[in-house]
Design a protein around this motif. Structure first.
Motif, mmCIF file in Angstrom:
data_model
loop_
_atom_site.group_PDB
_atom_site.id
_atom_site.type_symbol
_atom_site.label_atom_id
_atom_site.label_comp_id
_atom_site.label_asym_id
_atom_site.label_seq_id
_atom_site.Cartn_x
_atom_site.Cartn_y
_atom_site.Cartn_z
ATOM 1 N N SER A 95 0.813 -1.214 0.000
ATOM 2 C CA SER A 95 0.000 0.000 0.000
ATOM 3 C C SER A 95 0.844 1.260 0.000
ATOM 4 O O SER A 95 1.975 1.269 0.492
ATOM 5 C CB SER A 95 -0.912 0.000 1.237
ATOM 6 N N GLY A 96 0.251 2.313 -0.551
ATOM 7 C CA GLY A 96 0.872 3.623 -0.471
ATOM 8 C C GLY A 96 0.561 4.318 0.842
ATOM 9 O O GLY A 96 1.131 5.370 1.134
ATOM 10 N N LEU A 97 -0.331 3.737 1.631
ATOM 11 C CA LEU A 97 -0.665 4.287 2.942
ATOM 12 C C LEU A 97 0.394 3.826 3.938
ATOM 13 O O LEU A 97 0.342 2.718 4.452
ATOM 14 C CB LEU A 97 -2.060 3.828 3.371
ATOM 15 N N ASP A 98 1.364 4.696 4.205
ATOM 16 C CA ASP A 98 2.516 4.279 4.992
ATOM 17 C C ASP A 98 2.596 4.953 6.356
ATOM 18 O O ASP A 98 3.669 5.072 6.943
ATOM 19 C CB ASP A 98 3.809 4.530 4.210
ATOM 20 N N SER A 99 1.444 5.403 6.866
ATOM 21 C CA SER A 99 1.424 5.966 8.217
ATOM 22 C C SER A 99 0.218 5.409 8.953
ATOM 23 O O SER A 99 -0.763 4.989 8.340
ATOM 24 C CB SER A 99 1.359 7.500 8.172
ATOM 25 N N ASN A 100 0.307 5.386 10.278
ATOM 26 C CA ASN A 100 -0.814 4.907 11.075
ATOM 27 C C ASN A 100 -2.001 5.836 10.915
ATOM 28 O O ASN A 100 -1.829 7.022 10.647
ATOM 29 C CB ASN A 100 -0.395 4.815 12.551
ATOM 30 N N PRO A 101 -3.242 5.301 11.013
ATOM 31 C CA PRO A 101 -3.570 4.023 11.643
ATOM 32 C C PRO A 101 -3.612 2.819 10.711
ATOM 33 O O PRO A 101 -3.883 1.716 11.165
ATOM 34 C CB PRO A 101 -4.973 4.279 12.201
ATOM 35 N N TYR A 102 -3.348 2.975 9.416
ATOM 36 C CA TYR A 102 -3.576 1.862 8.493
ATOM 37 C C TYR A 102 -2.663 0.655 8.715
ATOM 38 O O TYR A 102 -3.151 -0.483 8.764
ATOM 39 C CB TYR A 102 -3.543 2.364 7.051
ATOM 40 N N PRO A 103 -1.339 0.811 8.861
ATOM 41 C CA PRO A 103 -0.531 -0.372 9.159
ATOM 42 C C PRO A 103 -0.962 -1.068 10.445
ATOM 43 O O PRO A 103 -1.025 -2.296 10.509
ATOM 44 C CB PRO A 103 0.895 0.195 9.269
ATOM 45 N N GLN A 104 -1.284 -0.277 11.457
ATOM 46 C CA GLN A 104 -1.714 -0.850 12.729
ATOM 47 C C GLN A 104 -3.038 -1.590 12.581
ATOM 48 O O GLN A 104 -3.217 -2.691 13.099
ATOM 49 C CB GLN A 104 -1.825 0.265 13.772
ATOM 50 N N ARG A 105 -3.989 -0.986 11.860
ATOM 51 C CA ARG A 105 -5.286 -1.629 11.661
ATOM 52 C C ARG A 105 -5.134 -2.926 10.867
ATOM 53 O O ARG A 105 -5.772 -3.934 11.181
ATOM 54 C CB ARG A 105 -6.238 -0.699 10.909
ATOM 55 N N ALA A 106 -4.310 -2.886 9.834
ATOM 56 C CA ALA A 106 -4.110 -4.091 9.022
ATOM 57 C C ALA A 106 -3.485 -5.200 9.855
ATOM 58 O O ALA A 106 -3.874 -6.367 9.772
ATOM 59 C CB ALA A 106 -3.229 -3.775 7.814
ATOM 60 N N SER A 107 -2.508 -4.842 10.690
ATOM 61 C CA SER A 107 -1.873 -5.832 11.551
ATOM 62 C C SER A 107 -2.882 -6.417 12.529
ATOM 63 O O SER A 107 -2.936 -7.631 12.751
ATOM 64 C CB SER A 107 -0.712 -5.186 12.313
ATOM 65 N N GLN A 108 -3.695 -5.568 13.108
ATOM 66 C CA GLN A 108 -4.718 -6.035 14.040
ATOM 67 C C GLN A 108 -5.738 -6.935 13.352
ATOM 68 O O GLN A 108 -6.314 -7.830 13.973
ATOM 69 C CB GLN A 108 -5.418 -4.831 14.680
ATOM 70 N N ALA A 109 -5.965 -6.697 12.058
ATOM 71 C CA ALA A 109 -6.926 -7.506 11.305
ATOM 72 C C ALA A 109 -6.366 -8.873 10.941
ATOM 73 O O ALA A 109 -7.108 -9.738 10.479
ATOM 74 C CB ALA A 109 -7.357 -6.766 10.040
ATOM 75 N N GLY A 110 -5.060 -9.069 11.125
ATOM 76 C CA GLY A 110 -4.487 -10.390 10.936
ATOM 77 C C GLY A 110 -3.611 -10.591 9.718
ATOM 78 O O GLY A 110 -3.280 -11.733 9.379
ATOM 79 N N VAL A 111 -3.191 -9.501 9.050
ATOM 80 C CA VAL A 111 -2.278 -9.688 7.925
ATOM 81 C C VAL A 111 -0.910 -10.115 8.450
ATOM 82 O O VAL A 111 -0.554 -9.857 9.598
ATOM 83 C CB VAL A 111 -2.152 -8.409 7.074
ATOM 84 N N LEU A 112 -0.145 -10.759 7.579
ATOM 85 C CA LEU A 112 1.187 -11.231 7.977
ATOM 86 C C LEU A 112 2.302 -10.314 7.495
ATOM 87 O O LEU A 112 3.467 -10.506 7.859
ATOM 88 C CB LEU A 112 1.427 -12.646 7.444
ATOM 89 N N GLY A 113 1.949 -9.334 6.671
ATOM 90 C CA GLY A 113 2.975 -8.430 6.186
ATOM 91 C C GLY A 113 2.395 -7.159 5.637
ATOM 92 O O GLY A 113 1.206 -7.081 5.314
ATOM 93 N N TYR A 114 3.259 -6.134 5.548
ATOM 94 C CA TYR A 114 2.830 -4.837 5.036
ATOM 95 C C TYR A 114 4.046 -4.198 4.379
ATOM 96 O O TYR A 114 5.020 -3.862 5.036
ATOM 97 C CB TYR A 114 2.314 -3.971 6.183
ATOM 98 N N VAL A 115 3.963 -4.051 3.056
ATOM 99 C CA VAL A 115 5.053 -3.479 2.275
ATOM 100 C C VAL A 115 4.574 -2.173 1.664
ATOM 101 O O VAL A 115 3.466 -2.099 1.135
ATOM 102 C CB VAL A 115 5.495 -4.456 1.164
#
Length: 223
Positions: A95-115
């Motif tokens: 994703s181009g969204l590289d600031s919180n809350p999106y990485p945090q929300r995605a992690s909480q939702a159960g993704v295994l990675g974020y690039v």
């Protein structure tokens, strides 16, 4: 690898999916089994193809048949739907969204990675390999956000919002009307109005124009 890693690409831009294909098929051991451009098509292809890894952008529409119904909330909803269907799903956000809350929300939702898309040329292939094995992979800048202390995370205004409030915030910022949002989320307009009132109160703002300004500052909308 004895078997190719079967990958489903989910991004609403065909040129981006093509770029990911070129990055991945240039390396051995990866097979692209499907391409989706929305939350709905991602869910359909996940059921039919059962990929090893889903590469997912957060800024995808809910339904590819309706261009008006597009929101950064689509990716978060896709994560929820896929993991509800298969709790063991291995999802990698790019994703181009590289600031919180999106990485945090995605992690909480159960993704295994974020690039980040900026780092995709170097990070995508190793991230796919790592996630396919059940491990985690985050771009360096994202790992710092995901691992940040809760207190620091709470400093971000948008982190105060619930998942539903964040989705509605994104859709309002992108110009969707209450009835559209209600239809997308399968709730009543009254419920959308209630969520909107709550998020305005939490953010200390009073209007949709202020939502748009805040979304632009957060990088959710591109100027």
């Amino acid at each position: 690898m004895s078997q190719a890693i079967r990958v489903l690409l989910v991004d609403d831009h065909s040129i981006v999916r093509f770029g990911y294909q070129q990055l991945l098929i240039a390396r051995s051991g990866v097979e692209i089994v499907g391409e989706a451009d929305s939350c709905a098509s991602a869910m359909m292809l996940y059921r039919s193809q059962e990929p090893d890894v889903v590469i997912l952008d957060l800024a995808i529409p809910m339904d590819s048949d309706s261009e008006e119904v597009q929101s950064t909330a689509g990716g978060l909803e896709a994560i929820r739907r896929i993991r509800s269907y298969d709790p063991q799903a291995r999802i990698l956000v790019v994703s181009g969204l590289d600031s919180n809350p999106y990485p945090q929300r995605a992690s909480q939702a159960g993704v295994l990675g974020y690039v980040t898309k900026k780092a995709a040329s170097t990070d995508l292939y190793p991230a796919v390999v790592r996630v396919a094995s059940g491990g985690e992979y985050y771009s360096k800048s994202i790992a710092q956000l995901v691992d940040c202390e809760e207190e620091a995370y709470e400093d971000n205004q948008l982190s105060q919002l619930t998942g539903r409030e964040l989705e509605i915030f994104s859709m309002i910022a992108e110009g969707h009307k209450v009835n559209q949002i209600a239809s997308i989320m399968h709730v009543s307009p009254k419920t959308v109005h209630a969520h909107r009132a709550n998020l305005l109160r939490k953010l200390g703002i009073n209007s949709n124009s202020e939502i748009i300004q805040m979304a632009m500052r957060a990088g959710i909308l591109q100027t």
